[in-house]
Motif scaffolding. Structure first.
Motif, mmCIF file in Angstrom:
data_model
loop_
_atom_site.group_PDB
_atom_site.id
_atom_site.type_symbol
_atom_site.label_atom_id
_atom_site.label_comp_id
_atom_site.label_asym_id
_atom_site.label_seq_id
_atom_site.Cartn_x
_atom_site.Cartn_y
_atom_site.Cartn_z
ATOM 1 N N ASP A 65 92.695 53.219 -21.753
ATOM 2 C CA ASP A 65 93.021 53.461 -20.389
ATOM 3 C C ASP A 65 91.554 52.518 -20.256
ATOM 4 O OD1 ASP A 65 94.467 54.948 -19.203
ATOM 5 O OD2 ASP A 65 93.246 57.037 -19.497
ATOM 6 N N THR A 66 90.531 52.201 -20.939
ATOM 7 C CA THR A 66 88.733 52.044 -20.914
ATOM 8 C C THR A 66 88.814 50.679 -22.975
ATOM 9 O OG1 THR A 66 88.855 52.849 -18.647
ATOM 10 C CG2 THR A 66 86.875 51.230 -20.143
ATOM 11 N N VAL A 123 93.992 47.708 -18.312
ATOM 12 C CA VAL A 123 92.835 48.109 -18.818
ATOM 13 C C VAL A 123 91.747 48.068 -18.345
ATOM 14 C CG1 VAL A 123 92.863 46.517 -20.669
ATOM 15 C CG2 VAL A 123 91.716 48.842 -21.498
ATOM 16 N N ALA A 124 90.952 49.254 -18.221
ATOM 17 C CA ALA A 124 89.581 48.764 -17.445
ATOM 18 C C ALA A 124 88.658 48.277 -19.267
ATOM 19 C CB ALA A 124 89.173 49.782 -17.701
#
Lengths: 266, 159
Positions: free
Chosen positions: A48-49, A6-7
């Motif tokens: 994702d982030t 994960v960002a």
């Protein structure tokens, strides 16, 4: 547990946070993380982030207005609410926050995270609905403020859309409030909950009996009238390992009366 | 996978028990894994990894947290205290000595978390009531169910 890759961003301003959230529909706000991190472990959600909100001072703090209105930043933790002299203007807030999980979770979990998760077993959605709280949502196009009825939209679903953030919760003045719940162990998640507020007219909110808090206004605080008001909503709560639908319907009546009784005593 | 320009790794600086560590970590790394795997501080335990058992409890900037529900990157710039930091050299803390004296550990798995929770309690409230002690340990599960002696140890350390 190893999380999926994960960002991670830690914006320093609300504008920067909104920009990151709007740029990536796989981005999720990270508040206290006491739900989200576990959701990620279980792969029930895989953002994702992560946009860590802990650097946003705009989302922190508790202010008590001259008219008794409380403004709570979305990132205010349960422990901060419990310890806050300002929050004692509405004593039920600290009282219910002290019933959430344990010290460690209360130190990290936030009022905004609890509301935005809108898990039906959470304590705060029905409480905030009963208190007549208003929710301020910021997006890149500006901000809007909505009442509980327009904020809680479904299980895990609120009016906070993609690219938006809940920034603060505003609670009007009042003192005559109550909360009653049957929980999984002391201070556990709710099987059924009821919150009441008698400031002006009687206002009840029932939790864990529908996808969102069920708000009702009994015609009087008489126990029979309260029970009838709950029956009149024709609840169709879910059955699970903790309680059958019938038992939840029964608990909703009992807990509604108890919440009203506490509100009358307070 | 992450598609944005936001990085999946971050350089962090964390002070643990007085020593500052500068490390590059993946954003997905939990603080408990950072402590145990990267820093080799294996005193803090992973019991349930679901935020229930409290064996991973540590103190971050003076606040008791479960380190399995915090990312290491969230501790950037923070001062972390773990069970390894409780003793002064070979001298166990008063609370640790009370745990020994009251047989407050059986298998010992929950002990690091219990000690950190009780340490946080006694700092904030040096003379807790019985109920305050129980409430402070609510987030820590003892799989041996040895709660009574743990309670007695905390009570003795408080007096």
């Amino acid at each position: 547990m190893l999380l999926r890759e994960v960002a991670y961003a830690k914006p320093e301003s609300l504008a920067e946070a909104l920009e990151i959230l709007a740029a990536d529909d796989g981005a999720r706000a990270l508040a206290g993380g006491q739900t989200l991190i576990n959701v990620m472990k279980a792969r029930a959600g895989s953002p994702d982030t992560l946009v860590d909100l802990s650097g946003l001072d705009d989302l922190k703090g508790i202010e008590l207005g001259a008219d008794g209105t409380l403004e709570l930043g979305a990132m205010t933790t349960y422990s901060e609410i419990i310890a806050s002299s300002e929050a004692r203007a509405r004593p039920i807030l600290g009282e219910v926050c002290a019933q959430i999980a344990d010290v460690q979770v209360r130190n990290r979990g936030t009022i905004g995270g609890n509301a935005c998760t809108n898990d039906p077993t959470n304590h705060l959605p029905p409480l905030l609905a009963a208190l007549g709280a208003r929710f301020t949502i910021a997006g890149r196009g500006g901000e809007q403020t909505v009442p509980a009825e327009e904020f809680f939209l479904g299980v895990y679903l609120t009016a906070v859309g993609t690219g938006e953030l809940l920034t603060k919760i505003t609670i009007p003045a009042g003192r005559n409030d109550g909360f009653a719940a049957v929980t999984l162990g002391v201070d556990g998640t709710c099987v059924v909950s009821a919150a009441a507020s008698l400031n002006g007219s009687a206002r009840l909110a029932l939790g864990c009996v529908d996808a969102v808090p069920v708000v009702l206004s009994p015609s009087s605080t008489d126990p029979d009238a309260v029970r009838q008001a709950v029956r009149d909503t024709a609840l169709d709560p879910p059955s699970d390992v903790h309680a059958s639908s019938d038992y939840r319907r029964h608990l909703a009546e009992v807990l509604a009366v108890r919440a009203i009784e506490q509100a009358q005593r307070s | 996978m992450a598609t944005s320009a936001v990085p999946t790794e971050r350089a962090i600086s964390v002070t643990v028990n007085g020593t500052t560590y500068d490390r590059e970590v993946e954003a997905r790394k939990l603080l408990i894994h950072f402590l145990r795997d990267d820093l080799d501080l294996t005193g803090s335990h992973i019991g349930c990894d679901t935020g229930n058992c409290g064996a991973c409890s540590v103190i971050v900037d003076g606040t008791l947290v479960k380190s399995c529900m915090l990312l290491a990157v969230q501790a950037d710039g923070a001062r972390v205290e773990t069970v390894e930091g409780l003793a002064a050299g070979d001298e166990l803390s008063k609370l640790q000595q009370a745990f020994t004296a009251h047989h407050a550990l059986q298998c010992g798995y929950c002990t690091p978390g219990m000690l950190m929770s009780a340490t946080a309690l006694l700092r904030a409230n040096p003379s807790p009531s019985d109920d305050e002690i129980r409430k402070a340990l609510q987030g820590n599960i003892c799989r041996c169910t040895g709660y009574w002696n743990i309670f007695e140890a905390v009570k003795a350390a408080a007096e």
